[in-house]
Design an enzyme around this catalytic site. Structure first.
Site, PDB file in Angstrom:
ATOM      1  N   SER A  27      -3.266  -7.417   5.101  1.00 23.69           N
ATOM      2  CA  SER A  27      -1.526  -7.010   5.127  1.00 23.69           C
ATOM      3  C   SER A  27      -0.724  -7.815   6.352  1.00 23.69           C
ATOM      4  O   SER A  27       0.313  -7.539   6.667  1.00 23.69           O
ATOM      5  CB  SER A  27      -1.534  -5.728   5.290  1.00 23.69           C
ATOM      6  OG  SER A  27      -2.158  -5.141   6.410  1.00 23.69           O
ATOM      7  N   THR A  82       1.246  -3.050   8.362  1.00 24.91           N
ATOM      8  CA  THR A  82       1.927  -3.922   9.522  1.00 24.91           C
ATOM      9  C   THR A  82       0.857  -3.940  10.759  1.00 24.91           C
ATOM     10  O   THR A  82       0.611  -2.607  11.141  1.00 24.91           O
ATOM     11  CB  THR A  82       3.418  -3.512   9.551  1.00 24.91           C
ATOM     12  OG1 THR A  82       4.057  -3.352   8.310  1.00 24.91           O
ATOM     13  CG2 THR A  82       3.893  -4.455  10.752  1.00 24.91           C
ATOM     14  N   THR A  88       3.609  -8.824   9.724  1.00 29.34           N
ATOM     15  CA  THR A  88       3.300  -8.636   8.445  1.00 29.34           C
ATOM     16  C   THR A  88       3.283  -9.468   7.122  1.00 29.34           C
ATOM     17  O   THR A  88       4.157 -10.338   7.469  1.00 29.34           O
ATOM     18  CB  THR A  88       3.836  -7.272   8.103  1.00 29.34           C
ATOM     19  OG1 THR A  88       3.034  -6.687   6.775  1.00 29.34           O
ATOM     20  CG2 THR A  88       5.239  -7.114   7.626  1.00 29.34           C
ATOM     21  N   ARG A  96      11.802 -10.597  -1.184  1.00 30.49           N
ATOM     22  CA  ARG A  96      11.981  -9.432  -0.279  1.00 30.49           C
ATOM     23  C   ARG A  96      11.620  -9.445   1.141  1.00 30.49           C
ATOM     24  O   ARG A  96      10.376 -10.095   1.565  1.00 30.49           O
ATOM     25  CB  ARG A  96      10.916  -8.483  -1.066  1.00 30.49           C
ATOM     26  CG  ARG A  96      10.881  -7.027  -0.545  1.00 30.49           C
ATOM     27  CD  ARG A  96       9.726  -6.837   0.339  1.00 30.49           C
ATOM     28  NE  ARG A  96       9.855  -5.310   0.931  1.00 30.49           N
ATOM     29  CZ  ARG A  96       8.907  -4.933   1.715  1.00 30.49           C
ATOM     30  NH1 ARG A  96       8.163  -5.557   2.496  1.00 30.49           N
ATOM     31  NH2 ARG A  96       9.000  -3.416   1.893  1.00 30.49           N
ATOM     32  N   GLY A 151      10.994  -6.907   4.481  1.00 33.81           N
ATOM     33  CA  GLY A 151      10.640  -5.476   4.560  1.00 33.81           C
ATOM     34  C   GLY A 151      11.245  -5.211   6.066  1.00 33.81           C
ATOM     35  O   GLY A 151      12.334  -6.004   6.547  1.00 33.81           O
ATOM     36  N   ASP A 152      10.921  -4.157   6.703  1.00 32.28           N
ATOM     37  CA  ASP A 152      11.463  -3.695   7.895  1.00 32.28           C
ATOM     38  C   ASP A 152      10.953  -4.287   9.179  1.00 32.28           C
ATOM     39  O   ASP A 152      11.642  -4.532  10.089  1.00 32.28           O
ATOM     40  CB  ASP A 152      11.168  -2.120   8.164  1.00 32.28           C
ATOM     41  CG  ASP A 152       9.803  -2.003   8.267  1.00 32.28           C
ATOM     42  OD1 ASP A 152       8.900  -2.413   7.230  1.00 32.28           O
ATOM     43  OD2 ASP A 152       9.268  -1.297   9.144  1.00 32.28           O
ATOM     44  N   THR A 179       5.458   1.398  10.543  1.00 33.75           N
ATOM     45  CA  THR A 179       4.509   1.029   9.440  1.00 33.75           C
ATOM     46  C   THR A 179       4.825   1.710   8.177  1.00 33.75           C
ATOM     47  O   THR A 179       5.231   2.688   8.362  1.00 33.75           O
ATOM     48  CB  THR A 179       2.963   1.034   9.990  1.00 33.75           C
ATOM     49  OG1 THR A 179       2.179   0.482   8.928  1.00 33.75           O
ATOM     50  CG2 THR A 179       2.408   2.500  10.201  1.00 33.75           C
ATOM     51  N   GLY A 180       4.263   1.225   7.234  1.00 32.13           N
ATOM     52  CA  GLY A 180       4.554   1.966   5.813  1.00 32.13           C
ATOM     53  C   GLY A 180       5.604   1.178   5.009  1.00 32.13           C
ATOM     54  O   GLY A 180       6.081  -0.027   5.272  1.00 32.13           O
ATOM     55  N   GLY A 204       8.730  -0.324   4.115  1.00 34.65           N
ATOM     56  CA  GLY A 204       9.689  -1.048   4.899  1.00 34.65           C
ATOM     57  C   GLY A 204      11.183  -0.630   4.358  1.00 34.65           C
ATOM     58  O   GLY A 204      12.028  -0.070   5.263  1.00 34.65           O
TER      59      GLY A 204
HETATM   60  N1  GLY Z   1       6.492  -2.225   6.772  1.00 29.64           N
HETATM   61  C1  GLY Z   1       5.877  -3.452   6.075  1.00 29.64           C
HETATM   62  C2  GLY Z   1       6.797  -3.832   4.921  1.00 29.64           C
HETATM   63  O1  GLY Z   1       7.419  -2.747   4.393  1.00 29.64           O
HETATM   64  O2  GLY Z   1       7.169  -4.880   4.774  1.00 29.64           O
END
Ligand code: GLY
Length: 328
Positions: free
Chosen positions: A83, A185, A203, A213, A215-216, A236-237, A239
């Site tokens: 990941s 992440t 990540t 895409r 993410g956060d 984490t999780g 995004g």
């Molecule tokens: N937290 C990682 C993502 O959603 O990309």
């Protein structure tokens, strides 16, 4: 908003969480942490090796910034960590694209998003911070910058990840794949011996994401935020859920107004829960946060069980701590 009004609203927010219930696999939620510095906390099991590298960097005289960079480079280079970085799961097109950001005690920050072919996006993010007038570079521009800075172009898709992608293509069903292998992440928060804060996260993002895409994790305020007067937080999780709530910035702001790291993480998880509980894919939603305040007290909270994080400081050997969570 006055401090009193803010706290009142915060308590009202916490009530929602109380209704959801707070569980922690029988392990005391993070309260027992007490304050300590230096201290390093990092998401997931892969945080242990990352913390060790960061701690060694601090012990050998490196700065907090050097330490968080060195720390998260460990999972970035580890092909077994699926990941993050090299060996991370690719997007739908079979391309591994990476997001990362870094932030220091002076609120300087750097970020790269949708970067491909570079094994250590965190180091590129640091150079964006140090060598450009910008904070965030993405895609081709980020790659071009990395190559100019001397990074090598490498294939990040390992055979193991390629085979998993081939298997996924048999159905091509897109669901956010988060937290199913107990890692995601790597987010690292560090307080040094002078009580200055540093943070990094990196990540490969959600497996099988749409090409392009982001993410956060590279978004300052969403996947990571730090204010040296107050504390730091990271996510984490999924995004998209973290971006929608400006999760990490909200946690730091709540700590500024008096919440403990645990309480602040819970408040944001509750917001995410309220916003998403009617979503069709609600059952698969997971988010988790870690936070570290200016006194070196840490906290955490996640929506569902399974989230843990590594803690390293001089009084304890590195250990894993299970985050308390809202839903069993
Ligand atoms: N937290 C990682 C993502 O959603 O990309």
């Amino acid at each position: 908003m006055s401090r009193r009004t803010f706290l009142k609203q915060a308590v009202a927010g916490s009530t929602g969480i109380a209704l959801l219930g707070c569980k922690s696999d029988g392990i005391s939620p993070t309260p027992a942490s007490g304050g300590a510095f230096p201290r390093i906390i990092s998401t997931w099991q892969h945080g242990l090796a990352a913390n060790d590298a960061a701690w060694k960097t601090l012990q050998s005289g490196g700065s907090g910034l050097d330490a968080v960079e060195a720390g998260v480079r460990v999972p970035e280079a580890d092909p077994e960590v699926r990941s993050v970085g090299y060996g991370g799961y690719p997007d739908r097109e079979g391309i591994v694209t990476l997001d990362a950001c870094i932030m220091d005690a002076q609120s300087r920050c750097g970020s790269v998003a949708f970067l491909r072919d570079i094994k250590h996006p965190i180091s590129v993010a640091r150079l964006v911070m140090e060598k450009t007038p910008h904070i965030m570079l993405c895609g081709d521009g980020a790659l071009e910058f990395a190559l100019e800075q001397g990074f090598e172009r490498e294939n990040l898709l390992t055979e193991a990840s390629r085979l998993d992608w081939e298997k996924w293509k048999e159905t091509s069903e897109y669901r956010p794949v988060i937290n199913i292998e107990n890692h995601d992440t790597i987010s690292m928060l560090l307080i040094d011996g002078q009580q200055n804060l540093y943070a990094a996260c990196t990540t490969s993002g959600a497996a099988w994401k749409m090409h392009g895409r982001i993410g956060d994790s590279p978004i300052i305020g969403a996947g990571l935020f730090l204010d040296n007067e107050v504390g730091a937080a990271a996510a984490t999780g999924l995004g998209e859920a973290v971006i929608r709530t400006a999760g990490s910035a909200m946690i730091v702001e709540a700590m500024r107004h008096g919440m403990s790291p645990d309480e602040a993480c819970r408040m944001v998880v509750e917001r995410i829960s309220n916003l998403h509980k009617n979503d069709p894919d609600w059952e698969n939603l997971q988010v988790g946060f870690i936070a570290l305040n200016k006194r070196g007290v840490y906290g955490s909270y996640s929506l569902r069980p399974g989230f843990d994080f590594a803690v390293t400081d001089k009084t304890t050997p590195s250990k894993m701590v299970k985050a308390p969570y809202a839903l069993g």
